[in-house]
Scaffold this motif. Structure first.
Motif, short mmCIF file in Angstrom:
data_model
loop_
_atom_site.label_atom_id
_atom_site.label_comp_id
_atom_site.label_asym_id
_atom_site.label_seq_id
_atom_site.Cartn_x
_atom_site.Cartn_y
_atom_site.Cartn_z
N ASP A 92 28.94 48.32 54.77
CA ASP A 92 28.89 48.68 53.35
C ASP A 92 29.38 50.10 53.13
OD1 ASP A 92 28.32 47.87 50.69
OD2 ASP A 92 26.55 49.15 50.71
N ARG A 95 32.99 49.95 53.08
CA ARG A 95 33.50 49.37 51.83
C ARG A 95 33.55 50.44 50.75
NH1 ARG A 95 31.03 44.33 53.31
NH2 ARG A 95 28.96 45.06 52.68
N VAL A 96 32.51 51.24 50.67
CA VAL A 96 32.49 52.29 49.66
C VAL A 96 33.57 53.32 49.95
CG1 VAL A 96 31.11 54.08 48.57
CG2 VAL A 96 30.02 51.95 49.27
N VAL A 99 36.90 52.26 48.71
CA VAL A 99 37.04 52.38 47.26
C VAL A 99 37.23 53.85 46.86
CG1 VAL A 99 35.87 52.09 45.05
CG2 VAL A 99 35.74 50.28 46.78
N LEU A 100 36.35 54.71 47.36
CA LEU A 100 36.38 56.12 46.94
C LEU A 100 37.61 56.85 47.47
CD1 LEU A 100 33.68 55.69 45.73
CD2 LEU A 100 32.73 57.52 47.11
N LEU B 100 35.41 52.39 40.19
CA LEU B 100 34.56 51.27 40.62
C LEU B 100 35.03 49.93 40.06
CD1 LEU B 100 32.78 53.30 41.91
CD2 LEU B 100 30.84 52.52 40.55
N ALA B 103 38.63 49.00 41.32
CA ALA B 103 38.64 48.39 42.65
C ALA B 103 38.13 46.95 42.58
CB ALA B 103 37.77 49.22 43.60
N ARG B 107 40.02 42.69 43.58
CA ARG B 107 39.52 41.86 44.69
C ARG B 107 39.62 40.38 44.34
NH1 ARG B 107 36.28 44.17 49.19
NH2 ARG B 107 37.00 46.31 48.99
N ASN B 151 33.07 43.81 44.24
CA ASN B 151 33.31 44.67 45.40
C ASN B 151 32.46 44.27 46.60
OD1 ASN B 151 35.24 46.73 44.58
ND2 ASN B 151 33.68 47.41 43.12
N GLN B 152 31.44 43.45 46.34
CA GLN B 152 30.58 42.97 47.43
C GLN B 152 29.89 44.10 48.16
OE1 GLN B 152 30.28 39.64 47.61
NE2 GLN B 152 32.13 38.72 48.44
N SER B 153 29.54 45.14 47.43
CA SER B 153 28.90 46.27 48.09
C SER B 153 27.60 46.66 47.38
CB SER B 153 29.85 47.47 48.09
OG SER B 153 29.12 48.66 48.34
#
Lengths: 226, 226
Positions: A92, A95-96, A99-100, B100, B103, B107, B151-153
């Motif tokens: 996780d 994953r962040v 994105v960031l 956020l 992104a 997906r 985002n699955q997070s």
DNA sequence: CTTGTCGAATCGTTCAACGATCCTTACGTT
DNA sequence: AACGTAAGGATCGTTGAACGATTCGACAAG
């Protein structure tokens, strides 16, 4: 003279800057991040508040702050423990990061941000030459923190700061810091070049591969534990 | 039987779920989000801890939690105040949303996430027909929360939850909720279509325009105040 | 009008206490 | 040997009171 007075407004933030609970949280955060408190370790209210010379209530306020940052795990009636991250947590976190940091490299870079990234880069290389792999890790974190500033968002900066603090908990499972950090020196340099060259698409793609690799290295280190 | 045992793991989160401080924080958070406590209002420790029947220490722990979520502003020796967001804060919130949600729409959508988005969409439309613009706002928030789940997070979900709570503080300055929410009904529907059609590029572009518009509406509402 | 002083209100922090909860150990039952 | 029960100790959760520190507002002096 009005100028001087107006300038004071910027230092206002320093005024409110203190509170025993926050200072206690700062101290504990450092210990956790540095690895002096190992993941899973229980932090006894009694022993710590005595060691720091603060009351239990104040210490508890500090604990709340750190639990909220996901550095501590607060279990009802059982106390607080240094957070133990699972393999799912690692995934996780990455994953962040995708994105960031992905959003960051797609932005037109500002000179100041580039300077910060560049500075972290050279610090890392200098530390690597000196064989100080712990310092390499620290500089590497600064590199990615600076990367996120490209987004020009204080909230995203803050989110990244917390994310990297969590990630440090993970790094402690890497028995050999050199093997983990060394390969990323060249990659950081290459990524910086792509950003400076104004190639956001290629930079983003390169970053994705970069993060995939790092994630897999960490996950592999987690395998034996289960 | 192993299946049943394994299933229990998901309910574990409910076990630890209680602590006076957290429950107090939940109560206060609701009040703030609903607008019962107005931005800028001071929350007196004494009056509140008496009204809720908890001790000052417990209440202070709750205050810490909410300050950390940026819903309260804790000023040293002066007490806690409901956060007042500046125009810069609004811009920053929308920068984060672009990252956020941007992104998210890129997906491949999962069926469950689509279902959640779709459900929020129809709820909003139903509330609009009934003229309940407050409910439209709530459903709209659910829509975007669901969007981020693409985002699955879990961490990004949590970040979005906090962001939307902050945003509610801003919405309270909109004197006419209908004017603000109505135009976005069609946009939400259109965005959903683009996602379902598997056109991430166009969805992302559409979303950017969407967010730009919303931000400017809010900023315009902030203009008179300065 | 500006500056210094004072008091009330409130916060920050500590301390002591008690019930509640959890863990451990021991014991007895099946 | 596995399980249910009970007792004890350690620690947490929460409360209530207390005292110094800080802020704010009012009011008087310059």
């Amino acid at each position: 003279m009005d100028d001087a007075v107006a300038g004071l407004a910027q230092d206002r933030s320093r005024l409110g800057r203190s509170s025993t609970a926050e200072r206690v949280a700062d101290i504990l955060r450092d210990r956790i991040i540095e690895g002096l408190f190992m993941p899973g370790q229980r932090l006894s209210e009694e022993s710590i508040c005595e060691a720091l010379g603060v009351s239990r209530n104040t210490l508890r306020e500090a604990f709340r702050l750190l639990s909220h940052e996901r550095l501590l795990d607060h279990r009802l009636n059982r106390g607080v423990f240094v957070r133990v991250l699972s393999a799912e947590d690692v995934s996780d976190l990455y994953r962040v990061r995708r994105v960031l940091e992905g959003a960051a490299v797609r932005r037109p870079p500002t000179p100041q941000a580039l300077a910060q990234i560049s500075e972290a880069m050279t610090d890392a290389e200098r530390a690597a030459e000196a064989g100080d792999w712990r310092a390499v890790g620290t500089a590497n974190i600064r590199y990615h923190q600076a990367l996120v500033t490209l987004n020009q968002s204080p909230r995203l900066d803050e989110a990244m700061r917390q994310l990297l603090a969590e990630l440090r908990l993970v790094f402690h499972v890497m028995e050999n810091p050199r093997d983990f950090h060394e390969p990323f020196l060249d990659r950081n340099r290459e990524l910086l070049k792509l950003i400076e060259a104004g190639e956001p698409g290629r930079a983003a793609a390169y970053l994705d591969g970069y993060l995939d690799h790092a994630e897999q290295l960490l996950l592999r280190a987690y395998e034996p534990n289960r």
